[in-house]
Write an enzyme that holds these catalytic residues in place. Structure first.
Site, PDB file in Angstrom:
ATOM      1  N   ASN A   1      10.181  36.382  85.671  1.00 41.09           N
ATOM      2  CA  ASN A   1      11.231  35.618  84.989  1.00 41.09           C
ATOM      3  C   ASN A   1      10.695  35.086  83.663  1.00 41.09           C
ATOM      4  O   ASN A   1       9.530  35.287  83.325  1.00 41.09           O
ATOM      5  CB  ASN A   1      11.751  34.490  85.895  1.00 41.09           C
ATOM      6  CG  ASN A   1      10.671  33.501  86.252  1.00 41.09           C
ATOM      7  OD1 ASN A   1      10.154  32.812  85.397  1.00 41.09           O
ATOM      8  ND2 ASN A   1      10.318  33.460  87.542  1.00 41.09           N
TER       9      ASN A   1
ATOM     10  N   PHE B   1      11.938  20.792  90.057  1.00 45.46           N
ATOM     11  CA  PHE B   1      12.651  21.093  88.817  1.00 45.46           C
ATOM     12  C   PHE B   1      13.844  21.958  89.164  1.00 45.46           C
ATOM     13  O   PHE B   1      13.775  22.789  90.080  1.00 45.46           O
ATOM     14  CB  PHE B   1      11.742  21.848  87.841  1.00 45.46           C
ATOM     15  CG  PHE B   1      10.950  20.924  86.962  1.00 45.46           C
ATOM     16  CD1 PHE B   1       9.897  20.191  87.478  1.00 45.46           C
ATOM     17  CD2 PHE B   1      11.265  20.775  85.618  1.00 45.46           C
ATOM     18  CE1 PHE B   1       9.169  19.314  86.675  1.00 45.46           C
ATOM     19  CE2 PHE B   1      10.545  19.903  84.804  1.00 45.46           C
ATOM     20  CZ  PHE B   1       9.498  19.179  85.334  1.00 45.46           C
TER      21      PHE B   1
ATOM     22  N   LYS C   1      19.796  20.294  95.463  1.00 50.16           N
ATOM     23  CA  LYS C   1      18.380  20.617  95.762  1.00 50.16           C
ATOM     24  C   LYS C   1      17.614  19.385  96.208  1.00 50.16           C
ATOM     25  O   LYS C   1      16.773  19.448  97.104  1.00 50.16           O
ATOM     26  CB  LYS C   1      17.704  21.167  94.499  1.00 50.16           C
ATOM     27  CG  LYS C   1      17.697  22.660  94.459  1.00 50.16           C
ATOM     28  CD  LYS C   1      17.216  23.184  93.142  1.00 50.16           C
ATOM     29  CE  LYS C   1      18.087  24.372  92.810  1.00 50.16           C
ATOM     30  NZ  LYS C   1      17.820  24.948  91.537  1.00 50.16           N
TER      31      LYS C   1
HETATM   32  O1  C5P Z   1      16.134  26.018  95.036  1.00 55.34           O
HETATM   33  P1  C5P Z   1      15.342  26.357  93.826  1.00 55.34           P
HETATM   34  O2  C5P Z   1      14.432  27.483  94.025  1.00 55.34           O
HETATM   35  O3  C5P Z   1      16.161  26.572  92.602  1.00 55.34           O
HETATM   36  O4  C5P Z   1      14.459  25.031  93.530  1.00 55.34           O
HETATM   37  C1  C5P Z   1      13.680  24.883  92.388  1.00 55.34           C
HETATM   38  C2  C5P Z   1      12.515  23.990  92.674  1.00 55.34           C
HETATM   39  O5  C5P Z   1      11.828  24.441  93.828  1.00 55.34           O
HETATM   40  C3  C5P Z   1      11.468  24.010  91.577  1.00 55.34           C
HETATM   41  O6  C5P Z   1      10.817  22.765  91.566  1.00 55.34           O
HETATM   42  C4  C5P Z   1      10.512  25.107  92.025  1.00 55.34           C
HETATM   43  O7  C5P Z   1       9.212  24.948  91.494  1.00 55.34           O
HETATM   44  C5  C5P Z   1      10.527  24.955  93.517  1.00 55.34           C
HETATM   45  N1  C5P Z   1      10.373  26.214  94.259  1.00 55.34           N
HETATM   46  C6  C5P Z   1       9.266  26.415  95.021  1.00 55.34           C
HETATM   47  N2  C5P Z   1       9.146  27.573  95.743  1.00 55.34           N
HETATM   48  C7  C5P Z   1      10.096  28.524  95.690  1.00 55.34           C
HETATM   49  C8  C5P Z   1      11.239  28.314  94.933  1.00 55.34           C
HETATM   50  C9  C5P Z   1      11.357  27.158  94.206  1.00 55.34           C
HETATM   51  O8  C5P Z   1       8.376  25.561  95.047  1.00 55.34           O
HETATM   52  N3  C5P Z   1       9.942  29.622  96.389  1.00 55.34           N
END
Ligand code: C5P
Length: 413
Positions: free
Chosen positions: A209, A322, A336
């Site tokens: 990404n 975030f 979230k």
């Molecule tokens: O639900 P979402 O993935 O959009 O949430 C974003 C947040 O969760 C961010 O803080 C991101 O760093 C964290 N995250 C994570 N592990 C993942 C996906 C997201 O720690 N697999």
């Protein structure tokens, strides 16, 4: 950039060491401070005011001629403006004037009118320094709360050797930095994730990404400046950071998950800033996939949710997430916050080049269960300390609340 947003007056009195002060101006500015230079008339015979004007990007104040104050009270305006005044070099004469509270030049009047700290970096012949008059003056200033920086011992411009050399610029810079060290997170271990993850498709391709890692790296620097021990678990990014930050480089969500969990034992705060892939390829091809047909389907499976798992494993750990969204930013972020049981979430709109992912700028909303604070668009390096301030404030509120609860409890028993 430890001196970001700090306003520092560098005051120059008449001494040959004034040539070194030109470099000090540069280095203090390089740490992010705004600098204004004030000179005595005699200092201008050592280094021209224009040198300091060019370096500081601001006029040099020598007399109350209205450069900084239309009413001609520049000494008051500058005294109020300064977070710190550094007199470098401070001549024997200037030290004598300061101890007597003289105000016959702008520099001295400004020091009298300044409520905050004045630091002086003495520079003079060793005999002048050792003279009882100077020693009594210096001790008097020290007792009044002036910061006395130096002098050093060594070879002098007059050919003598002894105490009286102005400290080196690097030493003066360290002393300036030490005045502003933020100790909000002193001694705490902060773990931060940053950047994207790359999920392999085959040995040469991956799903990734647009995250640049800039926000996470800025947070790591800000946490370091606030006294924390910082571990930064970073996905593939070009960012570089202070050698005092412990960086663990990872590529995939699974590697990031493992690295974070290995840091959790003594972790005091977890900030998940990384844009972690939500899915990875279920069967990574062992060899490069060849172009055989019109269509190619990849089967994806969910990755580990690092943030959710950390909060589950350590419910008491303050966890910040975030939420980078292209629409319904606040709504999705709040969802979230609740779903992952977070203590705070930083919501920002991505999808434009003006802010977010690869930009140097960001504008965010800081959400907790019972608060919402907007921070307008600014550099990520300026935003990071503000986010840490908000976290610090939340932690203080919690501490206060738990003390109140504790007090109530002990009263009722
Ligand atoms: O639900 P979402 O993935 O959009 O949430 C974003 C947040 O969760 C961010 O803080 C991101 O760093 C964290 N995250 C994570 N592990 C993942 C996906 C997201 O720690 N697999």
């Amino acid at each position: 950039m430890t001196l970001r947003n700090k306003q520092i007056v560098i005051a120059v009195t008449g001494g040959i060491a004034a040539y070194k002060t030109a470099q000090l101006v540069r280095e203090v500015q390089a740490e992010g401070a705004q600098v204004r230079v004030v000179m005595t008339a005699s200092a201008t015979s050592f280094v021209a005011a224009k040198t300091f004007q060019a370096l500081s990007g601001s006029p040099v104040a020598i007399t109350d001629n209205g450069l900084f104050d239309q009413a001609g009270m520049d000494h008051i305006t500058l005294a109020r403006w300064a977070d710190l005044i550094v007199i470098a070099p401070a001549s024997a004469n200037s030290i004598a004037k300061l101890i007597h509270g003289e105000a016959d030049e702008l520099l001295y009047a400004m020091c009298l009118a300044h409520e905050g700290q004045v630091a002086i970096a003495p520079a003079m012949n060793q005999q002048m320094w050792s003279n009882v008059a100077t020693q009594e003056n210096i001790n008097g200033l020290r007792n009044r709360g002036f910061l006395i920086w130096g002098p050093a011992d060594g070879a002098q411009a007059c050919g003598e050797v002894g105490p009286g050399r102005m400290l080196e610029v690097s030493e003066l810079l360290q002393l300036v930095l030490s005045r502003f060290e933020n100790t909000a997170f002193a001694g705490q271990h902060i773990v931060i994730t940053a950047g994207p993850t790359h999920e392999a498709i085959d040995p040469v391709r991956y799903i990734g990404n647009r995250s640049s890692g800039k926000m996470g790296f800025a947070l790591a620097e800000a946490a370091l400046a606030a006294g924390a021990r910082v571990t930064l678990v970073a996905g593939p990014t070009e960012q570089i950071c202070s050698p005092r930050i412990h960086v663990i480089h990872v590529e995939t969500a699974a590697e990031m998950h493992l690295a974070v969990f290995q840091q959790l034992d003594d972790c005091d705060l977890f900030i998940a800033c990384a844009a972690v892939a939500d899915y990875r390829v279920a069967n990574i091809a062992a060899e490069k996939i060849k172009k055989h047909s019109e269509h190619l389907s990849l089967e994806l499976e969910p990755t580990e949710d690092i943030l959710r798992d950390v909060k589950q494993a350590q419910p008491k750990l303050f966890c910040v997430g975030f939420a980078a969204e292209t629409e319904h930013t606040i709504e999705y972020a709040r969802d979230k916050l609740v779903r992952k049981k977070l203590d705070m979430i930083i919501a920002n709109q991505v999808g434009s080049s003006e802010q977010g992912f690869s930009s140097d700028y960001n504008a965010v909303e800081i959400l907790t269960a019972d608060s919402q604070e907007s921070i307008a668009r600014m550099r990520k390096t300026a935003l990071a300390p503000k986010i840490l301030d908000a976290i610090h404030q939340q932690l203080l509120n919690r501490k206060e609340n738990s003390n109140v609860r504790y007090l109530k409890k002990s009263h009722s028993t």
